[in-house]
Design a protein around this motif. Structure first.
Motif, PDB file in Angstrom:
ATOM      1  N   TYR A  89       0.827  -1.206   0.000  1.00 55.52           N
ATOM      2  CA  TYR A  89       0.000   0.000   0.000  1.00 55.52           C
ATOM      3  C   TYR A  89       0.864   1.260   0.000  1.00 55.52           C
ATOM      4  N   GLN A  90       2.069   1.148  -0.548  1.00 55.01           N
ATOM      5  CA  GLN A  90       2.971   2.295  -0.634  1.00 55.01           C
ATOM      6  C   GLN A  90       2.457   3.351  -1.605  1.00 55.01           C
ATOM      7  N   LEU A  91       1.770   2.943  -2.659  1.00 52.99           N
ATOM      8  CA  LEU A  91       1.217   3.902  -3.613  1.00 52.99           C
ATOM      9  C   LEU A  91       0.252   4.841  -2.905  1.00 52.99           C
ATOM     10  N   GLU A  92      -0.655   4.268  -2.122  1.00 57.61           N
ATOM     11  CA  GLU A  92      -1.628   5.053  -1.381  1.00 57.61           C
ATOM     12  C   GLU A  92      -0.958   5.903  -0.309  1.00 57.61           C
ATOM     13  N   ALA A  93       0.058   5.344   0.348  1.00 55.52           N
ATOM     14  CA  ALA A  93       0.790   6.084   1.386  1.00 55.52           C
ATOM     15  C   ALA A  93       1.466   7.312   0.785  1.00 55.52           C
ATOM     16  N   GLY A  94       2.118   7.146  -0.347  1.00 61.22           N
ATOM     17  CA  GLY A  94       2.759   8.277  -1.012  1.00 61.22           C
ATOM     18  C   GLY A  94       1.757   9.331  -1.435  1.00 61.22           C
ATOM     19  N   PHE A  95       0.611   8.882  -1.941  1.00 61.92           N
ATOM     20  CA  PHE A  95      -0.435   9.819  -2.361  1.00 61.92           C
ATOM     21  C   PHE A  95      -0.948  10.626  -1.169  1.00 61.92           C
ATOM     22  N   LEU A  96      -1.209   9.956  -0.059  1.00 62.34           N
ATOM     23  CA  LEU A  96      -1.678  10.655   1.143  1.00 62.34           C
ATOM     24  C   LEU A  96      -0.640  11.657   1.640  1.00 62.34           C
ATOM     25  N   ALA A  97       0.617  11.222   1.707  1.00 59.28           N
ATOM     26  CA  ALA A  97       1.681  12.097   2.207  1.00 59.28           C
ATOM     27  C   ALA A  97       1.792  13.361   1.368  1.00 59.28           C
ATOM     28  N   GLU A  98       1.829  13.202   0.065  1.00 61.63           N
ATOM     29  CA  GLU A  98       2.002  14.367  -0.810  1.00 61.63           C
ATOM     30  C   GLU A  98       0.768  15.262  -0.812  1.00 61.63           C
ATOM     31  N   THR A  99      -0.407  14.672  -0.786  1.00 61.40           N
ATOM     32  CA  THR A  99      -1.630  15.473  -0.770  1.00 61.40           C
ATOM     33  C   THR A  99      -1.672  16.374   0.457  1.00 61.40           C
ATOM     34  N   LEU A 100      -1.387  15.810   1.619  1.00 63.47           N
ATOM     35  CA  LEU A 100      -1.444  16.602   2.849  1.00 63.47           C
ATOM     36  C   LEU A 100      -0.278  17.576   2.938  1.00 63.47           C
ATOM     37  N   GLU A 101       0.884  17.174   2.420  1.00 63.74           N
ATOM     38  CA  GLU A 101       2.031  18.083   2.404  1.00 63.74           C
ATOM     39  C   GLU A 101       1.711  19.315   1.561  1.00 63.74           C
ATOM     40  N   THR A 102       1.088  19.104   0.432  1.00 60.89           N
ATOM     41  CA  THR A 102       0.718  20.213  -0.452  1.00 60.89           C
ATOM     42  C   THR A 102      -0.352  21.089   0.181  1.00 60.89           C
ATOM     43  N   GLN A 103      -1.355  20.461   0.777  1.00 68.10           N
ATOM     44  CA  GLN A 103      -2.454  21.237   1.363  1.00 68.10           C
ATOM     45  C   GLN A 103      -2.015  22.088   2.545  1.00 68.10           C
ATOM     46  N   PHE A 104      -1.107  21.560   3.371  1.00 64.94           N
ATOM     47  CA  PHE A 104      -0.734  22.255   4.603  1.00 64.94           C
ATOM     48  C   PHE A 104       0.651  22.904   4.569  1.00 64.94           C
ATOM     49  N   THR A 108       5.725  15.965   5.206  1.00 64.59           N
ATOM     50  CA  THR A 108       5.015  14.794   5.707  1.00 64.59           C
ATOM     51  C   THR A 108       5.682  13.516   5.239  1.00 64.59           C
ATOM     52  N   ALA A 109       5.335  12.440   5.897  1.00 63.56           N
ATOM     53  CA  ALA A 109       5.693  11.093   5.475  1.00 63.56           C
ATOM     54  C   ALA A 109       4.544  10.202   5.919  1.00 63.56           C
ATOM     55  N   ALA A 110       4.314   9.128   5.192  1.00 66.08           N
ATOM     56  CA  ALA A 110       3.220   8.235   5.554  1.00 66.08           C
ATOM     57  C   ALA A 110       3.719   6.802   5.652  1.00 66.08           C
ATOM     58  N   THR A 111       3.188   6.105   6.619  1.00 63.60           N
ATOM     59  CA  THR A 111       3.479   4.685   6.810  1.00 63.60           C
ATOM     60  C   THR A 111       2.143   3.948   6.881  1.00 63.60           C
ATOM     61  N   PHE A 112       2.200   2.622   6.807  1.00 62.92           N
ATOM     62  CA  PHE A 112       0.962   1.857   6.930  1.00 62.92           C
ATOM     63  C   PHE A 112       1.221   0.522   7.608  1.00 62.92           C
ATOM     64  N   VAL A 113       0.173  -0.001   8.216  1.00 61.82           N
ATOM     65  CA  VAL A 113       0.178  -1.360   8.764  1.00 61.82           C
ATOM     66  C   VAL A 113      -1.146  -2.007   8.386  1.00 61.82           C
ATOM     67  N   LYS A 114      -1.090  -3.288   8.102  1.00 61.22           N
ATOM     68  CA  LYS A 114      -2.301  -4.040   7.802  1.00 61.22           C
ATOM     69  C   LYS A 114      -2.862  -4.566   9.108  1.00 61.22           C
ATOM     70  N   LYS A 115      -4.160  -4.369   9.294  1.00 63.62           N
ATOM     71  CA  LYS A 115      -4.844  -4.824  10.504  1.00 63.62           C
ATOM     72  C   LYS A 115      -6.102  -5.564  10.075  1.00 63.62           C
ATOM     73  N   GLY A 116      -5.999  -6.877   9.932  1.00 66.32           N
ATOM     74  CA  GLY A 116      -7.153  -7.655   9.510  1.00 66.32           C
ATOM     75  C   GLY A 116      -7.606  -7.262   8.128  1.00 66.32           C
ATOM     76  N   LYS A 117      -8.850  -6.785   8.012  1.00 68.52           N
ATOM     77  CA  LYS A 117      -9.408  -6.382   6.724  1.00 68.52           C
ATOM     78  C   LYS A 117      -9.295  -4.880   6.503  1.00 68.52           C
ATOM     79  N   THR A 118      -8.365  -4.245   7.202  1.00 73.50           N
ATOM     80  CA  THR A 118      -8.171  -2.799   7.104  1.00 73.50           C
ATOM     81  C   THR A 118      -6.678  -2.493   7.016  1.00 73.50           C
ATOM     82  N   VAL A 119      -6.362  -1.422   6.336  1.00 78.48           N
ATOM     83  CA  VAL A 119      -5.002  -0.890   6.322  1.00 78.48           C
ATOM     84  C   VAL A 119      -5.054   0.444   7.041  1.00 78.48           C
ATOM     85  N   ARG A 120      -4.189   0.624   8.044  1.00 75.04           N
ATOM     86  CA  ARG A 120      -4.126   1.878   8.800  1.00 75.04           C
ATOM     87  C   ARG A 120      -2.917   2.667   8.310  1.00 75.04           C
ATOM     88  N   PHE A 121      -3.196   3.858   7.757  1.00 76.24           N
ATOM     89  CA  PHE A 121      -2.141   4.766   7.331  1.00 76.24           C
ATOM     90  C   PHE A 121      -1.926   5.792   8.428  1.00 76.24           C
TER      91      PHE A 121
END
Length: 133
Positions: A89-104, A108-121
């Motif tokens: 889920y690095q593609l999504e993590a990079g997208f989130l990091a850059e989107t928020l970095e640009t907005q604010f 930023t940097a983003a990480t993720f962990v898989k938790k069952g049927k969910t991914v927590r960024f």
């Protein structure tokens, strides 16, 4: 299979198999930077737009679950997320990091962990590293 399911199967094939074969051991790092690049191309003006964007590109259901001063938590879910889900889920993590970095205008940097049927960024904000706008 309906046409939309065929589209999703094709997307998954490219995302989960072809990219890993082509990119090899650099797969995760490159996906993160591709995600950042996509965020620069598809600029979102508000955090609330992330949910719709993720749905439109078949990345899943994204929800902001917690906000702290130095980090925000997003949860991502989708029908394909099972204990056998091996996608990165690095593609999504990079997208989130850059989107928020640009907005604010804050580094930023983003990480993720898989938790069952969910991914927590977790998007980490470095308030000491502000960016010129």
């Amino acid at each position: 299979m309906s046409e939309s399911n065929n589209d999703i199967v094709g997307y998954d094939l490219i995302r989960n198999d072809v990219l890993q074969l082509v990119l090899g051991k650099e797969h995760d790092q490159l996906l993160y930077w591709v995600g950042k690049s996509l965020a620069r191309k598809y600029k979102l003006e508000q955090v609330e737009e992330l949910h719709t964007f993720f749905q439109q590109v078949y990345w899943g259901e994204l929800h902001l679950s917690k906000q702290k001063k130095n980090e925000w938590h997003f949860d991502l879910s989708g029908d394909w997320m099972t204990k056998n889900d091996e996608r990165s889920y690095q593609l999504e993590a990079g997208f989130l990091a850059e989107t928020l970095e640009t907005q604010f205008a804050i580094a930023t940097a983003a990480t993720f962990v898989k938790k069952g049927k969910t991914v927590r960024f977790t998007v980490h904000f470095d308030h000491k590293d502000t960016l010129a706008v």
